[in-house]
Design a protein around this motif. Structure first.
Motif, PDB file in Angstrom:
ATOM      1  N   ALA A  38       0.845  -1.212   0.035  1.00 48.57           N
ATOM      2  CA  ALA A  38      -0.101   0.103   0.090  1.00 48.57           C
ATOM      3  C   ALA A  38       0.833   1.363   0.016  1.00 48.57           C
ATOM      4  CB  ALA A  38      -0.961   0.128   1.240  1.00 48.57           C
ATOM      5  N   PHE A  39       2.009   1.220   0.543  1.00 51.67           N
ATOM      6  CA  PHE A  39       3.086   2.302   0.655  1.00 51.67           C
ATOM      7  C   PHE A  39       3.609   2.582  -0.636  1.00 51.67           C
ATOM      8  CE2 PHE A  39       3.630   1.040   5.365  1.00 51.67           C
ATOM      9  CZ  PHE A  39       2.270   1.100   5.578  1.00 51.67           C
ATOM     10  N   GLY A  40       3.797   1.584  -1.710  1.00 49.37           N
ATOM     11  CA  GLY A  40       4.402   1.973  -2.770  1.00 49.37           C
ATOM     12  C   GLY A  40       5.917   1.410  -2.625  1.00 49.37           C
ATOM     13  N   LEU A  41       6.208   0.509  -1.630  1.00 49.20           N
ATOM     14  CA  LEU A  41       7.602   0.143  -1.378  1.00 49.20           C
ATOM     15  C   LEU A  41       7.840  -1.358  -1.345  1.00 49.20           C
ATOM     16  CD1 LEU A  41       8.039   2.291   1.899  1.00 49.20           C
ATOM     17  CD2 LEU A  41       9.068   2.710  -0.191  1.00 49.20           C
ATOM     18  N   ALA A  42       6.771  -1.944  -2.174  1.00 49.83           N
ATOM     19  CA  ALA A  42       6.956  -3.393  -2.330  1.00 49.83           C
ATOM     20  C   ALA A  42       8.118  -3.912  -3.300  1.00 49.83           C
ATOM     21  CB  ALA A  42       5.721  -3.885  -2.634  1.00 49.83           C
ATOM     22  N   GLY A  43       8.667  -4.830  -2.979  1.00 51.10           N
ATOM     23  CA  GLY A  43       9.705  -5.529  -3.916  1.00 51.10           C
ATOM     24  C   GLY A  43       9.021  -6.778  -4.192  1.00 51.10           C
ATOM     25  N   PRO A  44       9.920  -7.819  -4.879  1.00 48.53           N
ATOM     26  CA  PRO A  44       9.263  -8.949  -5.383  1.00 48.53           C
ATOM     27  C   PRO A  44       9.151  -9.900  -4.090  1.00 48.53           C
ATOM     28  CG  PRO A  44      11.800  -8.851  -6.096  1.00 48.53           C
ATOM     29  CD  PRO A  44      11.067  -7.333  -5.495  1.00 48.53           C
ATOM     30  N   HIS A  45       9.720  -9.822  -3.218  1.00 44.88           N
ATOM     31  CA  HIS A  45       9.732 -10.757  -2.171  1.00 44.88           C
ATOM     32  C   HIS A  45       8.754 -10.309  -1.134  1.00 44.88           C
ATOM     33  CE1 HIS A  45      12.339 -13.243  -4.473  1.00 44.88           C
ATOM     34  NE2 HIS A  45      13.279 -12.420  -4.352  1.00 44.88           N
ATOM     35  N   SER A  46       8.121  -9.053  -1.214  1.00 47.88           N
ATOM     36  CA  SER A  46       7.396  -8.446  -0.083  1.00 47.88           C
ATOM     37  C   SER A  46       6.116  -9.420   0.501  1.00 47.88           C
ATOM     38  CB  SER A  46       6.808  -7.016  -0.359  1.00 47.88           C
ATOM     39  OG  SER A  46       7.901  -6.138  -0.631  1.00 47.88           O
ATOM     40  N   ASP A  47       5.977  -9.373   1.765  1.00 50.11           N
ATOM     41  CA  ASP A  47       4.813 -10.035   2.226  1.00 50.11           C
ATOM     42  C   ASP A  47       3.385  -9.243   1.813  1.00 50.11           C
ATOM     43  OD1 ASP A  47       6.337 -11.884   3.534  1.00 50.11           O
ATOM     44  OD2 ASP A  47       6.189 -10.519   5.326  1.00 50.11           O
ATOM     45  N   THR A  48       2.343  -9.790   2.005  1.00 48.92           N
ATOM     46  CA  THR A  48       0.928  -9.076   1.746  1.00 48.92           C
ATOM     47  C   THR A  48       0.390  -8.912   3.004  1.00 48.92           C
ATOM     48  OG1 THR A  48       0.825  -9.997  -0.494  1.00 48.92           O
ATOM     49  CG2 THR A  48      -1.155  -9.318   0.687  1.00 48.92           C
ATOM     50  N   ASP A  49       0.275  -7.937   3.553  1.00 47.12           N
ATOM     51  CA  ASP A  49      -0.001  -7.562   4.973  1.00 47.12           C
ATOM     52  C   ASP A  49      -1.686  -7.160   5.103  1.00 47.12           C
ATOM     53  OD1 ASP A  49       2.539  -7.844   6.405  1.00 47.12           O
ATOM     54  OD2 ASP A  49       3.008  -5.899   5.448  1.00 47.12           O
ATOM     55  N   ARG A  50      -2.193  -8.183   5.348  1.00 46.03           N
ATOM     56  CA  ARG A  50      -3.930  -8.172   5.414  1.00 46.03           C
ATOM     57  C   ARG A  50      -4.159  -7.600   6.807  1.00 46.03           C
ATOM     58  NH1 ARG A  50      -3.021 -12.100   1.667  1.00 46.03           N
ATOM     59  NH2 ARG A  50      -4.181 -11.799  -0.237  1.00 46.03           N
ATOM     60  N   PRO A  95      -2.180   4.784  14.544  1.00 45.00           N
ATOM     61  CA  PRO A  95      -1.880   4.633  12.994  1.00 45.00           C
ATOM     62  C   PRO A  95      -2.181   3.522  12.112  1.00 45.00           C
ATOM     63  CG  PRO A  95       0.069   5.538  14.441  1.00 45.00           C
ATOM     64  CD  PRO A  95      -0.986   5.020  15.459  1.00 45.00           C
ATOM     65  N   ASN A  96      -2.146   2.424  12.771  1.00 39.40           N
ATOM     66  CA  ASN A  96      -2.382   1.167  12.228  1.00 39.40           C
ATOM     67  C   ASN A  96      -3.860   1.173  12.034  1.00 39.40           C
ATOM     68  OD1 ASN A  96       0.148  -0.005  12.232  1.00 39.40           O
ATOM     69  ND2 ASN A  96      -0.316  -0.455  14.483  1.00 39.40           N
ATOM     70  N   VAL A  97      -4.842   1.653  12.786  1.00 40.80           N
ATOM     71  CA  VAL A  97      -6.121   1.588  12.321  1.00 40.80           C
ATOM     72  C   VAL A  97      -6.467   2.734  11.260  1.00 40.80           C
ATOM     73  CG1 VAL A  97      -8.282   2.184  13.321  1.00 40.80           C
ATOM     74  CG2 VAL A  97      -7.037   0.457  14.613  1.00 40.80           C
ATOM     75  N   LEU A  98      -5.951   3.950  11.196  1.00 36.37           N
ATOM     76  CA  LEU A  98      -6.360   5.027  10.558  1.00 36.37           C
ATOM     77  C   LEU A  98      -5.642   4.439   9.060  1.00 36.37           C
ATOM     78  CD1 LEU A  98      -5.380   8.347  12.209  1.00 36.37           C
ATOM     79  CD2 LEU A  98      -7.567   6.975  12.012  1.00 36.37           C
ATOM     80  N   GLU A  99      -4.758   3.703   8.916  1.00 36.23           N
ATOM     81  CA  GLU A  99      -4.148   3.344   7.709  1.00 36.23           C
ATOM     82  C   GLU A  99      -5.166   2.370   6.912  1.00 36.23           C
ATOM     83  OE1 GLU A  99      -0.165   2.243   8.257  1.00 36.23           O
ATOM     84  OE2 GLU A  99       0.686   4.470   8.240  1.00 36.23           O
ATOM     85  N   VAL A 100      -5.827   1.391   7.773  1.00 29.44           N
ATOM     86  CA  VAL A 100      -6.719   0.477   7.439  1.00 29.44           C
ATOM     87  C   VAL A 100      -7.955   1.137   6.685  1.00 29.44           C
ATOM     88  CG1 VAL A 100      -8.522  -1.351   8.249  1.00 29.44           C
ATOM     89  CG2 VAL A 100      -6.083  -1.613   8.983  1.00 29.44           C
ATOM     90  N   LEU A 101      -8.298   2.071   7.382  1.00 30.50           N
ATOM     91  CA  LEU A 101      -9.676   2.661   6.890  1.00 30.50           C
ATOM     92  C   LEU A 101      -9.260   3.664   5.667  1.00 30.50           C
ATOM     93  CD1 LEU A 101     -11.093   4.177  10.430  1.00 30.50           C
ATOM     94  CD2 LEU A 101     -11.568   2.241   9.119  1.00 30.50           C
ATOM     95  N   HIS A 102      -7.983   3.889   5.418  1.00 37.21           N
ATOM     96  CA  HIS A 102      -7.732   4.710   4.080  1.00 37.21           C
ATOM     97  C   HIS A 102      -6.863   3.933   3.187  1.00 37.21           C
ATOM     98  CE1 HIS A 102      -8.457   8.052   7.280  1.00 37.21           C
ATOM     99  NE2 HIS A 102      -8.636   8.738   6.050  1.00 37.21           N
ATOM    100  N   SER A 103      -6.685   2.619   3.334  1.00 31.39           N
ATOM    101  CA  SER A 103      -5.965   1.864   2.198  1.00 31.39           C
ATOM    102  C   SER A 103      -6.745   1.928   1.115  1.00 31.39           C
ATOM    103  CB  SER A 103      -5.633   0.547   2.984  1.00 31.39           C
ATOM    104  OG  SER A 103      -5.018  -0.318   1.752  1.00 31.39           O
TER     105      SER A 103
END
Length: 246
Positions: A38-50, A95-103
């Motif tokens: 979501a941050f635009g920082l993913a690489g080929p081996h990045s996790d998918t954080d749900r 911050p974690n919750v606010l990012e969920v609401l805005h992802s």
């Protein structure tokens, strides 16, 4: 057909963990992807954080034993909060919750989930400055100890702290929470790889912190979140669950 004298074994019963997974899945109203993707920082081996939100029926809270206010799994890097916990944390500018609401990366969104997303302005307030700065300050203190002890911090974690401060500064200045790091991407990736001197990182942190504080006086954000609006919505969710409407 069973052999003579044989009896059929009872079907295996699902474990408590499986039953809880099913219950949370059935009542999930919102699930998004956060983290590097979501941050635009993913690489080929990045996790998918749900991350997500579930709204249990009101009857789940009637017994003496209350349900958990969060649930981890069953997917890797999957974490969900019960809706009341989300409301409490969101009002505290977590911050974690606010990012969920805005992802922008939404995987599941029921009508109740859409209502929650529409409610996001009620959670935003100038409290974000205190919350973001308090968290970043504490974590940078730990990072500094890592530098003194090992010669380097956990670069991935420090990248998250700088990104968080940058997002907080933008939020305070504009009233809008944006997860994508935009023009900071290459520099943040260099930071993540440990390619920036520690003194440069500290200077970056200090400038973001100063910007957060300086912009507060002119921020479009209200002094406090709209707790009454959030509470009315939460009560309506519980009432509708009793009536079988949610």
């Amino acid at each position: 057909m069973l052999p003579d004298g044989a009896t059929r074994s009872p079907a295996p019963q699902p474990t408590a963990d499986v039953l809880t997974d099913r219950l949370v899945d059935e009542h999930t109203i919102l699930q998004v992807v956060v983290g590097s993707r979501a941050f635009g920082l993913a690489g080929p081996h990045s996790d998918t954080d749900r991350r997500g939100v579930y709204a249990l029926p009101a009857s789940a809270f009637w017994p003496l034993t209350k349900p958990a206010d969060h649930h981890e799994g069953p997917l890797p890097e999957q974490f969900r909060w019960e809706v009341e916990r989300v409301c409490v944390l969101g009002l505290a500018a977590n911050p974690n919750v606010l990012e969920v609401l805005h992802s922008p990366l939404v995987e599941t969104c029921t009508p109740l989930g859409a209502e929650l997303r529409d409610l996001t302005p009620a959670f935003l307030s100038r409290r974000v400055v205190d919350t973001y700065l308090r968290y970043a300050t504490a974590q940078f203190t730990k990072a500094q100890r890592g530098v003194e002890r090992d010669g380097a911090p956990r670069w991935r974690h420090v990248t998250h702290l700088i990104r968080l401060l940058a997002a907080g500064a933008h939020l305070v200045r504009t009233g809008e929470l944006v997860l994508d790091v935009g023009a900071d991407r290459e520099r943040l990736l260099a930071l993540k790889a440990g390619a920036l001197p520690w003194a440069e990182v500290i200077d970056w942190r200090d400038r973001l912190t100063a910007r957060l504080v300086a912009d507060l006086a002119h921020s479009p954000l209200p002094e406090n979140p709209d707790a009454d609006r959030v509470e009315r919505w939460l009560v309506s969710v519980r009432r509708r669950s009793v009536r079988g409407l949610a």
